[in-house]
Design an enzyme around this catalytic site. Structure first.
Site, PDB file in Angstrom:
ATOM      1  N   ASP A 125       0.942  -1.259  -0.065  1.00 23.97           N
ATOM      2  CA  ASP A 125       0.018  -0.031  -0.084  1.00 23.97           C
ATOM      3  C   ASP A 125       0.969   1.389  -0.129  1.00 23.97           C
ATOM      4  OD1 ASP A 125      -2.069  -1.732   0.213  1.00 23.97           O
ATOM      5  OD2 ASP A 125      -2.902  -0.908   2.244  1.00 23.97           O
TER       6      ASP A 125
ATOM      7  N   HIS B 238       4.864  -7.436  -0.244  1.00 22.30           N
ATOM      8  CA  HIS B 238       4.407  -8.715  -0.819  1.00 22.30           C
ATOM      9  C   HIS B 238       5.216  -9.038  -2.090  1.00 22.30           C
ATOM     10  CE1 HIS B 238       1.303  -9.867   2.315  1.00 22.30           C
ATOM     11  NE2 HIS B 238       1.566  -8.643   2.710  1.00 22.30           N
TER      12      HIS B 238
ATOM     13  N   SER C 139       8.674   3.517   5.030  1.00 21.87           N
ATOM     14  CA  SER C 139       9.584   3.878   4.146  1.00 21.87           C
ATOM     15  C   SER C 139       9.210   3.619   2.543  1.00 21.87           C
ATOM     16  CB  SER C 139      10.987   2.861   4.159  1.00 21.87           C
ATOM     17  OG  SER C 139      12.180   3.360   3.592  1.00 21.87           O
TER      18      SER C 139
END
Length: 320
Positions: free
Chosen positions: A122, A178, A279
């Site tokens: 995200d 992911h 980050s």
């Protein structure tokens, strides 16, 4: 199929992005003199010392302390807990467990088309496009090189003329990373560096930002050639971890280090690693392999699992 699936899975319009002027891990420093001062202060801060302090503080399990941290964080940032496995923020054992909270499996469906590049996180796109020979765009008027980003790794040249996407994770985002596609791990490399903030303001003023910060390089072999995912550290990032090596930073020895690991194969959408505080990730693809969705651009908001681009294999009969 189209380059990245149907429009209903397209990244949000750039005008929806909420992090274009964010400060350290999301706070807004403003522009002009204030913004320059914010960036200048980072040069003199004990960056690694602060990050180690953050690492220690976020893993304290005393209820009064960790709940105070969580309460303060929730006052600063609008955090959507409805997608989390545990929706009560105060039931996590530490601030770090709250920050890296897992999501309900159905909360982020992974695009099932084998030719689609799934967003690994995200976040909001900082920049994306074609790698100009060995140069990547950091921000308007600023570039850095693949060789610098990848610390001279012998496989860096594979990505010259290829495609890249840089995605920034704000504090309120989900902070696990992911797989963008199914792949077999080839290499993991720790690269020491500074810990500048990685928001848009800092990217505008700090040359070679992503090639200067501490980072973890991962390289995978796939049915569509090789791809790399770079985890970029930042100010207040306590640690970076992968599922096969655990915490890689902070490192005991600050030197470019190849991290041993199994020849693990991870499915598309499987967890790769996580940031313990926020980050940036950078995706790299070989030439003529990836084509970004037409709506993917600087400022686009993306969610884990949505199609952000299409892939082309060695088979000339296959379409992206």
């Amino acid at each position: 199929m189209s380059a990245a699936g149907s429009d209903e899975n397209a990244p949000a319009n750039p005008s929806d992005a909420g992090s274009s002027d964010e400060g350290p891990n999301g706070a807004s420093p403003g522009g002009g003199i204030r913004g320059r001062l914010f960036v200048w202060m980072q040069y003199i801060l004990p960056q690694h010392g602060l990050s180690r302090l953050i690492l220690a503080a976020t893993r304290v399990r005393a209820p009064w302390f960790k709940n105070a941290l969580i309460r303060g964080f929730l006052k600063l940032f609008s955090v959507d807990m409805t997608d989390a496995v545990e929706a009560d923020p105060y039931r996590y054992g530490s601030f770090n467990e709250f920050f890296t909270r897992p999501l309900r499996p159905e909360a982020r469906p992974i695009d099932a088309n084998p030719h689609a590049i799934a967003s690994p996180v995200d976040g909001a796109v900082s920049e994306c496009g074609i790698i100009d020979q060995d140069r990547l765009l950091q921000a308007k008027g600023r570039h850095y090189t693949l060789d610098d980003l990848l610390a001279g790794q012998p496989w860096a040249k594979r990505f010259e003329g290829g495609s890249f996407a840089t995605i920034y994770l704000a504090p309120f985002n989900y902070h696990r990373i992911h797989m963008a596609m199914r792949g077999t791990l080839i290499d993991t490399v720790y690269v020491p560096g500074r810990l500048f903030s990685v928001n848009t303001m800092t990217a505008q003023y700090v040359p070679r930002l992503f090639a200067r910060n501490e980072r973890v390089l991962t390289l995978f072999d796939t049915d569509f050639g090789q791809f790399a995912l770079v985890m970029v550290g930042a100010l207040n990032v306590g640690s970076m971890a992968t599922v096969w090596a655990g915490d890689i930073t902070p490192a005991a020895r600050r030197a470019v280090t190849r991290i041993p690991g199994p020849a693990v194969t991870l499915e598309k959408g499987a967890e790769l690693g996580r940031f313990n505080m926020g980050s940036t990730v950078i995706l790299l693809f070989e030439p003529n392999r990836a084509r970004w969705h037409p709506l993917l651009r600087a400022g686009s908001v993306v969610q884990l699992g949505q199609a952000i681009g299409g892939l082309r294999s060695d088979n000339p009969g296959e379409r992206t």
